[in-house]
Design an enzyme around this catalytic site. Sequence first.
Site, mmCIF file in Angstrom:
data_model
loop_
_atom_site.group_PDB
_atom_site.id
_atom_site.type_symbol
_atom_site.label_atom_id
_atom_site.label_comp_id
_atom_site.label_asym_id
_atom_site.label_seq_id
_atom_site.Cartn_x
_atom_site.Cartn_y
_atom_site.Cartn_z
ATOM 1 N N ASN A 39 23.517 -22.933 -1.944
ATOM 2 C CA ASN A 39 24.663 -23.208 -1.052
ATOM 3 C C ASN A 39 24.645 -24.661 -0.583
ATOM 4 O O ASN A 39 25.695 -25.301 -0.482
ATOM 5 C CB ASN A 39 24.675 -22.237 0.125
ATOM 6 C CG ASN A 39 25.243 -20.888 -0.256
ATOM 7 O OD1 ASN A 39 26.441 -20.757 -0.449
ATOM 8 N ND2 ASN A 39 24.375 -19.899 -0.417
ATOM 9 N N ASN A 75 27.306 -19.869 9.386
ATOM 10 C CA ASN A 75 26.353 -19.185 8.523
ATOM 11 C C ASN A 75 27.124 -18.556 7.361
ATOM 12 O O ASN A 75 28.294 -18.221 7.501
ATOM 13 C CB ASN A 75 25.642 -18.085 9.322
ATOM 14 C CG ASN A 75 24.635 -17.325 8.498
ATOM 15 O OD1 ASN A 75 23.804 -17.919 7.798
ATOM 16 N ND2 ASN A 75 24.694 -16.010 8.551
ATOM 17 N N HIS A 78 27.025 -15.272 4.854
ATOM 18 C CA HIS A 78 26.398 -13.960 4.674
ATOM 19 C C HIS A 78 26.950 -13.318 3.398
ATOM 20 O O HIS A 78 28.162 -13.318 3.178
ATOM 21 C CB HIS A 78 26.685 -13.066 5.888
ATOM 22 C CG HIS A 78 26.006 -11.740 5.784
ATOM 23 N ND1 HIS A 78 24.671 -11.581 6.060
ATOM 24 C CD2 HIS A 78 26.452 -10.536 5.388
ATOM 25 C CE1 HIS A 78 24.331 -10.323 5.832
ATOM 26 N NE2 HIS A 78 25.394 -9.660 5.428
ATOM 27 N N GLU A 137 25.262 -15.410 19.834
ATOM 28 C CA GLU A 137 23.911 -14.924 20.196
ATOM 29 C C GLU A 137 23.537 -13.625 19.476
ATOM 30 O O GLU A 137 22.377 -13.240 19.430
ATOM 31 C CB GLU A 137 23.741 -14.805 21.722
ATOM 32 C CG GLU A 137 24.697 -13.884 22.443
ATOM 33 C CD GLU A 137 26.141 -14.396 22.456
ATOM 34 O OE1 GLU A 137 27.043 -13.555 22.604
ATOM 35 O OE2 GLU A 137 26.368 -15.623 22.300
HETATM 36 C C1 GRF Z 1 22.524 -16.637 0.159
HETATM 37 O O1 GRF Z 1 22.664 -15.406 -0.491
HETATM 38 C C2 GRF Z 1 23.205 -16.592 1.495
HETATM 39 O O2 GRF Z 1 24.303 -15.760 1.513
HETATM 40 C C3 GRF Z 1 22.125 -16.045 2.383
HETATM 41 O O3 GRF Z 1 20.944 -16.608 1.887
HETATM 42 C C4 GRF Z 1 21.077 -16.940 0.512
HETATM 43 C C5 GRF Z 1 20.720 -18.390 0.358
HETATM 44 O O4 GRF Z 1 20.674 -18.811 -0.958
HETATM 45 N N1 GRF Z 1 22.415 -16.327 3.775
HETATM 46 P P1 GRF Z 1 20.518 -20.356 -1.285
HETATM 47 O O5 GRF Z 1 19.209 -20.827 -0.652
HETATM 48 O O6 GRF Z 1 21.697 -21.085 -0.747
HETATM 49 O O7 GRF Z 1 20.438 -20.441 -2.781
#
Ligand code: GRF
Length: 209
Positions: free
Chosen positions: A14, A108, A110, A148
């Site tokens: 990401n 974030n 998810h 939170e």
């Molecule tokens: C992803 O699946 C994201 O949705 C979750 O953690 C993972 C991170 O993957 N929160 P990367 O480190 O970005 O490859």
Amino acid sequence: MLRLLVLVSGGGTNLQAVIDGIKDGTIGDTKIVKVISNKRDAYALARAENAGIETEVISRRDYETKEDFEKALSEGIMKADPDLIVLAGFLVVLPAGIVKNFENRIINIHPSLIPSFCGKNFYGLRVHEEALKRGVKLTGATVHFVDEGCDSGPIILQKAVEVKETDTPEILQKRVMEQAEWKIMPEAINLIAKGRVKVENGKVRITGG
Ligand code: GRF
């Protein structure tokens, strides 16, 4: 210029999507000022270094107590002076003071369509295992502001992804990343950089455009 601080623990795909998005113009008016990892061996650190971004490791292992670790993490974050904090696979619960200080300025990603398959203990492959167990036909990813609670903040963007009968958790995880996560994360940052994301009564409204 939106000053981004990206927090990571793992592979950093990401983070890579954000680096690439800034480079190719998908994300405008944005600069990653620093990447902080709580894991010294996170591949995300190499990705940051390859892109010429400053990195810092703040590991629980280097501190005797949780309080000392949280203090160091908070100081590291404050020192970077970010406009927006991006949690890109960061497996540490942020210190309460930081969450308060950066209200609607922490996002974030998810790997499910919140409120399905989210909350405590839903991270990594477990999310996809549970989706397959339940037999959902669609899953996806969500970018949301951090409050939170756990995965409970205002939802910014979501994207659905098809589940196939032959999927394993690993195959589904990869599809969700490719088709949803790596798209909506850069998109959300771009919208925030353009000042188009407003939070009203706990809900996000995307303005203009
Ligand atoms: C992803 O699946 C994201 O949705 C979750 O953690 C993972 C991170 O993957 N929160 P990367 O480190 O970005 O490859």
